[in-house]
Design a protein around this motif. Structure first.
Motif, mmCIF file in Angstrom:
data_model
loop_
_atom_site.group_PDB
_atom_site.id
_atom_site.type_symbol
_atom_site.label_atom_id
_atom_site.label_comp_id
_atom_site.label_asym_id
_atom_site.label_seq_id
_atom_site.Cartn_x
_atom_site.Cartn_y
_atom_site.Cartn_z
ATOM 1 N N LEU A 1 -0.793 -3.753 -0.757
ATOM 2 C CA LEU A 1 -0.817 -3.519 -2.145
ATOM 3 C C LEU A 1 -0.171 -4.134 -3.443
ATOM 4 C CD1 LEU A 1 -0.616 0.376 -1.983
ATOM 5 C CD2 LEU A 1 -2.596 -0.795 -2.765
ATOM 6 N N PRO A 2 1.074 -4.971 -2.946
ATOM 7 C CA PRO A 2 1.893 -5.760 -4.242
ATOM 8 C C PRO A 2 0.467 -6.769 -4.443
ATOM 9 C CG PRO A 2 3.294 -4.580 -2.613
ATOM 10 C CD PRO A 2 2.272 -4.118 -2.146
ATOM 11 N N LEU A 3 0.041 -6.795 -3.779
ATOM 12 C CA LEU A 3 -1.069 -8.632 -3.685
ATOM 13 C C LEU A 3 -1.942 -8.141 -5.050
ATOM 14 C CD1 LEU A 3 -1.756 -9.993 -0.625
ATOM 15 C CD2 LEU A 3 -0.139 -10.607 -1.738
ATOM 16 N N ARG A 4 -1.924 -6.832 -5.158
ATOM 17 C CA ARG A 4 -2.607 -6.179 -6.762
ATOM 18 C C ARG A 4 -2.013 -6.009 -7.843
ATOM 19 N NH1 ARG A 4 -7.589 -4.362 -3.881
ATOM 20 N NH2 ARG A 4 -6.454 -4.195 -1.711
ATOM 21 N N TYR B 1 -15.672 -9.968 -10.194
ATOM 22 C CA TYR B 1 -14.352 -10.700 -9.106
ATOM 23 C C TYR B 1 -14.092 -11.998 -9.154
ATOM 24 C CZ TYR B 1 -13.240 -6.151 -8.052
ATOM 25 O OH TYR B 1 -12.840 -4.233 -8.220
ATOM 26 N N GLN B 2 -13.143 -13.120 -8.750
ATOM 27 C CA GLN B 2 -12.715 -14.072 -9.238
ATOM 28 C C GLN B 2 -13.468 -15.416 -8.362
ATOM 29 O OE1 GLN B 2 -9.670 -15.884 -12.052
ATOM 30 N NE2 GLN B 2 -9.187 -17.110 -10.596
ATOM 31 N N ALA C 1 -2.306 -10.862 -8.496
ATOM 32 C CA ALA C 1 -1.211 -12.029 -8.000
ATOM 33 C C ALA C 1 -1.738 -12.687 -7.315
ATOM 34 C CB ALA C 1 -0.515 -10.756 -7.358
ATOM 35 N N ARG C 2 -2.985 -12.131 -6.579
ATOM 36 C CA ARG C 2 -4.081 -12.583 -5.296
ATOM 37 C C ARG C 2 -5.547 -13.240 -6.227
ATOM 38 N NH1 ARG C 2 -0.401 -13.953 -3.627
ATOM 39 N NH2 ARG C 2 0.112 -14.133 -1.733
ATOM 40 N N SER C 3 -6.380 -14.149 -6.300
ATOM 41 C CA SER C 3 -7.116 -14.435 -7.115
ATOM 42 C C SER C 3 -8.372 -13.652 -7.013
ATOM 43 C CB SER C 3 -7.863 -15.819 -7.514
ATOM 44 O OG SER C 3 -8.211 -16.009 -5.566
ATOM 45 N N TYR C 4 -8.555 -12.983 -5.621
ATOM 46 C CA TYR C 4 -9.300 -12.530 -4.968
ATOM 47 C C TYR C 4 -9.684 -10.488 -5.371
ATOM 48 C CZ TYR C 4 -5.911 -12.003 -1.051
ATOM 49 O OH TYR C 4 -5.273 -12.120 -0.637
ATOM 50 N N TYR C 5 -8.336 -10.447 -6.333
ATOM 51 C CA TYR C 5 -8.384 -9.389 -6.193
ATOM 52 C C TYR C 5 -8.284 -8.697 -8.721
ATOM 53 C CZ TYR C 5 -6.775 -7.258 -2.117
ATOM 54 O OH TYR C 5 -6.214 -7.095 -1.158
#
Length: 502
Positions: A341-344, A413-414, A377-381
């Motif tokens: 979850l922190p990656l979001r 999404y990116q 924090a991650r581009s796929y989010y």
């Protein structure tokens, strides 16, 4: 909008992810609670304000037996087809003027109706029903001193006990509105049923490393469930003492949704806000600072801090143009069910604009467009979204109402998520859709005061009669180019709400 109050700050739409989609369903429950309970809105609440507009006709009827001439006035139509040119041709015609005032009210031109009613009273000051109607219009225009004088004149006349009680209620409301400090407390309880509470993929398939796999685990397939929810909101407003009505406010909101079977989807939120209203005759600007904390299955997973600025422009008597921009910093914490979850975590930027059109005293339509960007924090989010919503409120006799809304959007999404799409360059693209219809009223419409006897029974009746109830049917779905995020859900919800102002 007739729907979520602007200053609540429950920015839980950010929960548009796999585990988060579960929580998003509960966030929608928060939205549903606030939409059907018009009394929780600010400035005054949209449904309450519209209901007051509709109730003017009912309150006017209370004096219809005062005199034969008054009964004749009340027998006129609603003023459709009357124009100002008709008034110019026969300016002293009381019946024509009254029909014109009713037409102005139906158009939302409250100030114009006030002037017309004042002209009628100049022609015939003894028309008590017109004077009551005039006093109520002045009250709605916040001309409290003049409204109070009109109510007091009526109170001194030989009127029925019911009408006297109505006037006393308005006089008490005027005294409350003159207070520098105003407080409200709203409480709601309800139950809901979801056909796909865990937002499982529609075809019971998910993509893993670019390959579609059938979901065999029963817990990951469609799960229906009942849930019990409760919410409370406390708001305090301080009038700064300016004639324009500028004020500052603060509020706190708590919400909890308890699932019967799927305990891992229990959701709780707590939100605090502080802001103010800057008002001019045609423009209201509302800046608000907001902080929200949310937990899933009794584990804290989101803290959101941000600011929102909204502007409402009274473009025409029947049309309000509005715009809103917001920024939130969202921080997610790991939970036992999802350590990723922190990656979001990241920033969310959003802009909204639209218009609200009041057709008449019973009908109001709002259309809005939304543009948003979520950075993670991650581009796929990380994604961009655009959406549109159309809503309508219909007020019926006796305080009943019907509210409906429909929204549709696109989330792009990116970057691809390699754990889902593997080596393929497939980038997630969702098309969220939501349709909702609510019907509501208050408990007083279902009960008779005479059923409760006297003394203690009447006290019980006075407590439960203002309780509002509503039943809502909602369909929510997302079409996606990736099977993992393609789902739909039907929700049925029953809600009871009570509001106190002091």
């Amino acid at each position: 909008m007739i729907g979520l109050p602007a200053n609540w700050g429950l920015e839980l739409s950010v929960l548009n992810f796999r585990c988060g989609r579960y929580a998003a369903g509960a966030a929608c429950a928060v939205v549903s609670i606030l939409a059907v309970n018009g009394a929780w809105a600010q400035e005054p609440p949209a449904v309450d304000a519209a209901q007051r507009s509709a109730q003017i006709q009912e309150e006017f009827q209370a004096l219809s037996g005062a005199a034969e001439k008054s009964r004749f006035l009340l027998s006129t139509d609603d003023g459709k087809g009357i124009t100002f040119a008709d008034i110019l041709r026969d300016p002293d015609n009381i019946v024509l003027n009254f029909r014109w005032a009713k037409a102005q009210m139906a158009q939302g031109n409250i100030r114009g109706a006030s002037s017309t009613l004042e002209r009628i009273l100049i022609l015939d000051p003894d028309l008590a029903p017109v004077r009551l109607y005039y006093a109520i219009v002045l009250y709605r225009l916040d001309s409290l001193d003049i409204a109070k004088a009109q109510f007091e004149k009526l109170r001194a006349l030989p009127i029925s006990p019911d009408v006297a009680a109505q006037i006393d209620q308005y006089l008490d409301a005027i005294n409350k509105r003159r207070q520098r400090v105003k407080q409200t407390l709203s409480v709601s309880f309800g139950v809901h049923y979801d056909t796909n509470r865990n937002s499982a993929p529609s075809d019971n398939e998910r993509m893993v490393l670019g390959s579609l796999q059938t979901i065999t685990n029963t817990e990951d397939r469609h799960q229906s469930d009942f849930g019990y929810m409760g919410a409370a909101h406390y708001d305090i407003t301080y009038d700064l003492g300016y004639q324009a009505g500028h004020d500052v406010f603060a509020g706190v909101t708590g919400y909890y949704d308890d699932q019967v079977r799927l305990d891992n989807l229990d959701v709780g939120t707590a939100s605090f806000e502080i802001g103010g209203h800057w008002r001019s005759p045609y423009l209201t600007i509302t800046p608000t600072l907001i902080q929200t904390a949310a937990e899933l299955d009794n584990e804290k997973f989101l803290t959101s801090r941000g600011v929102r600025v909204r502007a409402d422009w009274k473009f025409r008597p029947d049309t309000t143009l509005w715009g809103q921009t917001s920024y939130f910093d969202e921080r997610y914490g790991a939970t036992p069910d999802s350590s990723a979850l922190p990656l979001r975590s990241g920033q969310r930027y959003q802009g909204k604009t639209g218009a609200t059109y009041t057709w008449d005293n019973q009908n109001r339509t709002t259309f809005g467009l939304t543009l948003a960007r979520k950075e993670a924090a991650r581009s796929y989010y990380t994604y961009r979204s655009v959406g549109a919503e159309l809503s309508h409120t219909l007020l019926l006799a006796g305080g009943k109402y019907v509210m409906g809304s429909f929204s549709y959007g696109v989330d792009q999404y990116q970057q691809p998520d390699a754990l889902v799409t593997g080596n393929t360059p497939m980038t997630r693209k969702d098309y969220p859709l939501r349709a909702r219809l609510s019907y509501g009223s208050n408990v007083g419409n279902l009960l008779e005061a005479s059923w409760f006897g006297s003394d203690i029974g009447q006290d019980i009746y006075q407590f439960i009669a203002p309780v509002s109830w509503s039943i809502t049917e909602e369909y929510q779905a997302t079409s996606s180019n990736i099977a993992n995020y393609d789902y739909d859900n039907w929700r049925t919800q029953l809600l009871l709400s009570r509001r106190w102002a002091f």
